[in-house]
Design a protein around this motif. Structure first.
Motif, PDB file in Angstrom:
ATOM      1  N   ALA A  63      11.345   8.624  10.922  1.00 58.42           N
ATOM      2  CA  ALA A  63      11.380   8.818  12.273  1.00 58.42           C
ATOM      3  C   ALA A  63      12.957   9.111  12.640  1.00 58.42           C
ATOM      4  N   GLN A  64      13.664   7.971  11.913  1.00 59.31           N
ATOM      5  CA  GLN A  64      15.167   7.960  12.278  1.00 59.31           C
ATOM      6  C   GLN A  64      15.703   9.212  11.185  1.00 59.31           C
ATOM      7  N   ALA A  65      15.061   9.449  10.354  1.00 58.37           N
ATOM      8  CA  ALA A  65      15.859  10.395   9.546  1.00 58.37           C
ATOM      9  C   ALA A  65      15.289  11.894   9.855  1.00 58.37           C
ATOM     10  N   ASN A  71       0.844  -1.326   0.055  1.00 59.51           N
ATOM     11  CA  ASN A  71       0.017  -0.108  -0.010  1.00 59.51           C
ATOM     12  C   ASN A  71       0.952   1.114   0.001  1.00 59.51           C
ATOM     13  N   ALA A  72       2.073   0.996  -0.424  1.00 58.91           N
ATOM     14  CA  ALA A  72       3.186   2.339  -0.303  1.00 58.91           C
ATOM     15  C   ALA A  72       2.308   3.500  -1.677  1.00 58.91           C
ATOM     16  N   VAL A  73       1.958   2.806  -2.568  1.00 61.15           N
ATOM     17  CA  VAL A  73       1.158   3.774  -3.439  1.00 61.15           C
ATOM     18  C   VAL A  73      -0.266   3.330  -3.742  1.00 61.15           C
ATOM     19  N   SER A  86       9.311  10.806  -2.482  1.00 65.30           N
ATOM     20  CA  SER A  86       8.866   9.262  -2.347  1.00 65.30           C
ATOM     21  C   SER A  86      10.141   8.545  -2.638  1.00 65.30           C
ATOM     22  N   VAL A  87      10.372   7.298  -1.853  1.00 65.14           N
ATOM     23  CA  VAL A  87      11.442   6.734  -1.808  1.00 65.14           C
ATOM     24  C   VAL A  87      10.927   4.868  -2.233  1.00 65.14           C
ATOM     25  N   TYR A  88      11.698   4.181  -2.852  1.00 67.64           N
ATOM     26  CA  TYR A  88      11.295   3.023  -3.257  1.00 67.64           C
ATOM     27  C   TYR A  88      12.511   2.205  -3.434  1.00 67.64           C
ATOM     28  N   ILE A  89      12.638   0.935  -2.664  1.00 71.29           N
ATOM     29  CA  ILE A  89      13.910   0.057  -2.736  1.00 71.29           C
ATOM     30  C   ILE A  89      13.191  -1.280  -3.199  1.00 71.29           C
ATOM     31  N   HIS A  90      14.287  -1.805  -4.255  1.00 72.82           N
ATOM     32  CA  HIS A  90      13.839  -3.050  -4.736  1.00 72.82           C
ATOM     33  C   HIS A  90      13.649  -4.132  -3.439  1.00 72.82           C
ATOM     34  N   GLY A 107      -0.276   1.732   7.797  1.00 75.38           N
ATOM     35  CA  GLY A 107       0.373   0.357   7.793  1.00 75.38           C
ATOM     36  C   GLY A 107       1.574   0.205   7.195  1.00 75.38           C
ATOM     37  N   ASN A 108       2.513   1.129   7.004  1.00 79.46           N
ATOM     38  CA  ASN A 108       3.851   0.887   6.522  1.00 79.46           C
ATOM     39  C   ASN A 108       5.017   1.120   7.407  1.00 79.46           C
ATOM     40  N   PRO A 109       5.100   0.286   8.408  1.00 80.03           N
ATOM     41  CA  PRO A 109       6.241   0.506   9.655  1.00 80.03           C
ATOM     42  C   PRO A 109       7.440   0.745   8.981  1.00 80.03           C
ATOM     43  N   ALA A 110       8.015   0.029   8.120  1.00 84.31           N
ATOM     44  CA  ALA A 110       9.339   0.459   7.368  1.00 84.31           C
ATOM     45  C   ALA A 110       9.534   1.999   7.172  1.00 84.31           C
ATOM     46  N   SER A 111       8.454   2.488   6.446  1.00 78.87           N
ATOM     47  CA  SER A 111       8.573   3.855   5.959  1.00 78.87           C
ATOM     48  C   SER A 111       8.502   4.748   7.324  1.00 78.87           C
ATOM     49  N   LEU A 112       7.636   4.477   8.087  1.00 80.27           N
ATOM     50  CA  LEU A 112       7.469   5.250   9.357  1.00 80.27           C
ATOM     51  C   LEU A 112       8.752   5.362  10.280  1.00 80.27           C
ATOM     52  N   ARG A 113       9.260   4.041  10.371  1.00 81.00           N
ATOM     53  CA  ARG A 113      10.692   3.966  11.021  1.00 81.00           C
ATOM     54  C   ARG A 113      11.541   4.774  10.392  1.00 81.00           C
ATOM     55  N   LEU A 114      11.668   4.356   9.190  1.00 76.50           N
ATOM     56  CA  LEU A 114      12.823   5.146   8.535  1.00 76.50           C
ATOM     57  C   LEU A 114      12.752   6.738   8.485  1.00 76.50           C
ATOM     58  N   HIS A 142      16.559  -5.766  -1.730  1.00 74.29           N
ATOM     59  CA  HIS A 142      17.600  -5.093  -1.126  1.00 74.29           C
ATOM     60  C   HIS A 142      17.049  -4.293   0.118  1.00 74.29           C
ATOM     61  N   ARG A 143      15.884  -4.473   0.568  1.00 75.43           N
ATOM     62  CA  ARG A 143      15.146  -3.487   1.708  1.00 75.43           C
ATOM     63  C   ARG A 143      16.052  -4.074   3.014  1.00 75.43           C
ATOM     64  N   GLY A 144      16.198  -3.090   3.824  1.00 73.41           N
ATOM     65  CA  GLY A 144      16.701  -3.247   5.334  1.00 73.41           C
ATOM     66  C   GLY A 144      17.965  -3.437   5.188  1.00 73.41           C
ATOM     67  N   ARG A 145      18.775  -2.825   4.424  1.00 79.98           N
ATOM     68  CA  ARG A 145      20.006  -2.736   4.823  1.00 79.98           C
ATOM     69  C   ARG A 145      20.586  -1.299   4.187  1.00 79.98           C
ATOM     70  N   GLY A 146      19.817  -0.466   4.847  1.00 77.48           N
ATOM     71  CA  GLY A 146      20.082   0.871   4.957  1.00 77.48           C
ATOM     72  C   GLY A 146      19.969   1.897   3.823  1.00 77.48           C
ATOM     73  N   LEU A 147      19.684   1.359   2.503  1.00 78.88           N
ATOM     74  CA  LEU A 147      19.346   2.252   1.376  1.00 78.88           C
ATOM     75  C   LEU A 147      18.459   2.996   1.591  1.00 78.88           C
ATOM     76  N   GLY A 148      17.290   2.784   1.980  1.00 82.95           N
ATOM     77  CA  GLY A 148      16.091   3.886   2.011  1.00 82.95           C
ATOM     78  C   GLY A 148      16.636   4.970   2.761  1.00 82.95           C
ATOM     79  N   ARG A 149      17.262   4.824   3.897  1.00 85.73           N
ATOM     80  CA  ARG A 149      17.702   5.877   4.616  1.00 85.73           C
ATOM     81  C   ARG A 149      18.745   6.824   3.819  1.00 85.73           C
ATOM     82  N   ILE A 150      19.660   6.154   3.346  1.00 86.31           N
ATOM     83  CA  ILE A 150      20.730   6.824   2.480  1.00 86.31           C
ATOM     84  C   ILE A 150      20.022   7.814   1.330  1.00 86.31           C
TER      85      ILE A 150
END
Ligand SMILES: CC(C)(COP(=O)(O)OP(=O)(O)OC[C@H]1O[C@@H](n2cnc3c(N)ncnc32)[C@H](O)[C@@H]1OP(=O)(O)O)[C@@H](O)C(=O)NCCC(=O)NCCS
Length: 171
Positions: free
Chosen positions: A132-134, A26-28, A84-88, A123-130, A91-99
């Protein structure tokens, strides 16, 4: 891994990453798959406005991409952009979204923007967390604003002020 401006050669990979997010998340909030021609037109429109379309790449392999565009069309919104940011998926969970988000923050700041906005599915915890961390803070949560896959979706707005709250502008 390098972050660089996207080129026409990256469009097949960008289209595949985007369409995977359309089909499986549901990212988009659309179920419509884009053609490569549509993604190319989208990229050119962004670039014509002077806005970045960035890819994270390893050699010729595109791992993800990010961009921003105008938040709303009225002139009073000219100092804010929405990204907007989209990672393949592989390759998620290795810091690329944050970069990529950090690069978009730098690019928006360099363009003199005041606020960067993320509109995130609740309902997108990865993006919410990313975000907040940024350094983004939640500024709004709109229940049941969207609909996809037969369910209501909440929209969460997070924003980061790029320079200083109340920063002086010449106009
Ligand atoms: C959301 C997305 C961009 C995050 O990118 P990513 O490269 O996987 O995230 P990162 O590895 O940079 O992680 C950033 C933070 O989020 C956290 N995170 C990553 N995936 C997570 C998950 N599934 N659940 C909870 N937290 C998660 C990381 O632990 C990290 O936090 P930390 O610094 O405290 O450890 C990526 O998952 C994605 O492309 N998803 C599909 C499209 C999408 O949702 N785009 C965003 C639309 S608003």
């Amino acid at each position: 891994m390098t972050i660089r401006p996207a080129t026409e050669q990256d469009i097949p990979a960008i289209t595949a990453i985007y369409n995977d997010a359309v089909a499986n998340s549901n990212a988009v909030w659309t179920e419509k798959q884009d053609t490569e021609a549509e993604r190319l037109a989208w990229m050119k429109a962004r670039q014509a406005l002077g806005y970045p379309v960035l890819v994270a790449a390893e050699g010729s392999t595109v791992l993800g991409y990010g961009t921003f565009g105008d938040f709303r069309a009225f002139p009073g919104y000219r100092y804010c952009v929405e990204h907007s940011v989209y990672i393949h998926a592989d390759h998620r969970g290795r810091g690329l979204g944050r970069i990529i988000v950090d690069e978009l923050v730098a690019a928006a700041t360099a363009l003199g923007k005041h606020v960067l906005i993320a509109g995130i599915d609740g309902g997108n915890p990865a993006s919410l967390r990313l975000h907040a961390q940024a350094g983004f803070v939640e500024v709004g949560r709109m229940p049941e604003l969207g609909r996809k896959f037969g369910r209501w979706l909440d929209l969460v707005f997070m924003q980061r002020i790029l320079d200083a709250p109340g920063a002086v502008r010449s106009d």
